[in-house]
Design a protein around this motif. Structure first.
Motif, short mmCIF file in Angstrom:
data_model
loop_
_atom_site.label_atom_id
_atom_site.label_comp_id
_atom_site.label_asym_id
_atom_site.label_seq_id
_atom_site.Cartn_x
_atom_site.Cartn_y
_atom_site.Cartn_z
N ASN A 1 1.81 -11.57 5.82
CA ASN A 1 1.54 -10.23 6.35
C ASN A 1 1.93 -10.07 7.81
O ASN A 1 1.98 -8.95 8.31
N ILE A 2 2.18 -11.17 8.50
CA ILE A 2 2.39 -11.08 9.93
C ILE A 2 3.57 -10.18 10.28
O ILE A 2 3.51 -9.38 11.21
N GLY A 3 4.66 -10.29 9.54
CA GLY A 3 5.82 -9.45 9.81
C GLY A 3 5.49 -7.97 9.74
O GLY A 3 5.90 -7.18 10.59
N SER A 4 4.72 -7.58 8.72
CA SER A 4 4.33 -6.18 8.58
C SER A 4 3.41 -5.74 9.72
O SER A 4 3.48 -4.60 10.18
N ILE A 5 2.55 -6.65 10.18
CA ILE A 5 1.67 -6.33 11.30
C ILE A 5 2.48 -6.12 12.58
O ILE A 5 2.20 -5.20 13.36
N VAL A 6 3.49 -6.95 12.79
CA VAL A 6 4.36 -6.78 13.96
C VAL A 6 5.07 -5.43 13.89
O VAL A 6 5.18 -4.71 14.89
N ARG A 7 5.52 -5.06 12.71
CA ARG A 7 6.19 -3.77 12.54
C ARG A 7 5.25 -2.62 12.88
O ARG A 7 5.62 -1.67 13.57
N SER A 8 4.01 -2.70 12.40
CA SER A 8 3.04 -1.65 12.70
C SER A 8 2.70 -1.63 14.19
O SER A 8 2.52 -0.56 14.78
N ALA A 9 2.59 -2.81 14.80
CA ALA A 9 2.32 -2.88 16.23
C ALA A 9 3.41 -2.19 17.03
O ALA A 9 3.15 -1.50 18.02
N ASN A 10 4.65 -2.36 16.60
CA ASN A 10 5.77 -1.68 17.24
C ASN A 10 5.63 -0.17 17.04
O ASN A 10 5.80 0.62 17.98
N ALA A 11 5.31 0.25 15.82
CA ALA A 11 5.22 1.68 15.52
C ALA A 11 4.13 2.36 16.33
O ALA A 11 4.29 3.51 16.77
N PHE A 12 3.00 1.66 16.54
CA PHE A 12 1.88 2.26 17.26
C PHE A 12 1.88 1.94 18.75
O PHE A 12 0.96 2.32 19.47
N GLY A 13 2.91 1.26 19.21
CA GLY A 13 3.07 1.05 20.65
C GLY A 13 2.18 0.00 21.25
O GLY A 13 1.76 0.14 22.41
N ALA A 14 1.85 -1.05 20.51
CA ALA A 14 1.00 -2.11 21.05
C ALA A 14 1.68 -2.80 22.23
O ALA A 14 2.90 -2.97 22.26
N GLU A 15 0.86 -3.24 23.17
CA GLU A 15 1.41 -3.91 24.34
C GLU A 15 2.01 -5.26 23.97
O GLU A 15 3.06 -5.66 24.48
N ALA A 16 1.34 -5.98 23.06
CA ALA A 16 1.86 -7.28 22.63
C ALA A 16 1.17 -7.71 21.34
O ALA A 16 0.09 -7.23 21.01
N VAL A 17 1.84 -8.63 20.63
CA VAL A 17 1.27 -9.25 19.44
C VAL A 17 1.09 -10.73 19.73
O VAL A 17 1.98 -11.36 20.33
N HIS A 18 -0.03 -11.30 19.30
CA HIS A 18 -0.33 -12.70 19.55
C HIS A 18 -0.48 -13.43 18.21
O HIS A 18 -1.28 -13.02 17.37
N ILE A 19 0.30 -14.48 18.02
CA ILE A 19 0.23 -15.30 16.82
C ILE A 19 -0.61 -16.53 17.15
O ILE A 19 -0.29 -17.28 18.08
N VAL A 20 -1.68 -16.75 16.40
CA VAL A 20 -2.61 -17.85 16.67
C VAL A 20 -2.48 -18.90 15.56
O VAL A 20 -2.68 -18.59 14.38
#
Length: 217
Positions: free
Chosen positions: A84-103
């Motif tokens: 699911n991480i790829g889809s979450i990154v795509r949504s983060a881009n769409a909603f203008g998130a400042e950054a995505v963190h992979i743990v």
């Protein structure tokens, strides 16, 4: 310069991209703006970008986004190579998130990102403790999203303008360490028979909840 056979001399909206700049540089001069990429102007732009970024250099798009990103972050635990991480990154881009963190695991499946990871700031942290340290540097509270005992409905929660949303693996959900690190644990209210919704769907709902409370529409 003539258009290649089958090329459409148009800047109309298209999910499949656009052809070369209409008419070529002789018939219709190319933009003088250095944000535009000569290669894309000549050959067309098939990238997954909104219309206003057609023909722009990748670096120019990132710079434009950096000036308008929202002050929330998104983190996802990656202990089992979550698809699911790829889809979450795509949504983060769409909603203008400042950054995505992979743990957790550094490698993640990028297919669902649809190349948006090129335009989105993505950081890696070896474990939850490292994420907590980074959140401290950024001065953002961690808000966990999971339907565990004691969680609060996100629909009734006043989300901070600056914050970090933390999501767990598809299936097991958030780790105990992640729950302990959070200042608040929220759940998305559901009305059906399923115990949970898809992790990437939950992330999109959460980000949009932030947008409803804080974004300048």
């Amino acid at each position: 310069m003539a258009l290649p056979d089958g090329a459409e001399p148009s800047l109309e909206r298209s999910t499949q991209g656009v052809g070369p700049w209409p008419g070529g540089p002789e018939a219709w001069p190319w933009p003088a703006d250095d944000r535009y990429d000569p290669e894309l102007l000549e050959h067309g732009d098939s990238r997954n970008v909104v219309d206003r970024f057609r023909y722009w250099r990748m670096e120019a798009i990132i710079a434009e986004l950096d000036g308008a990103r929202h002050p929330f972050h998104v983190a996802i635990e990656n202990w089992q190579h979550d698809m699911n991480i790829g889809s979450i990154v795509r949504s983060a881009n769409a909603f203008g998130a400042e950054a995505v963190h992979i743990v957790g695991r550094k490698r993640w499946n990028r297919r669902g990102a649809m190349v948006t990871d090129r335009y989105q700031h993505v950081e890696h942290h070896a474990d939850v403790a490292a994420l907590v340290a980074r959140a401290g540097e950024l001065d953002v509270p961690i808000i966990a999203i999971d339907n565990v005992p004691g969680s609060e409905p996100i629909e009734r929660f006043a989300l901070p303008r600056r914050c970090l949303f933390l999501f767990g693996q598809e299936g097991p959900g958030l780790s105990p360490e992640a729950i302990d690190a959070a200042g608040a644990v929220l759940e998305i209210t559901q009305f059906g028979s399923t115990r949970s919704i898809n992790a990437s769907a939950a992330a999109a709902v959460t980000m949009h909840s932030w947008v409803l409370q804080h974004a300048d529409i």
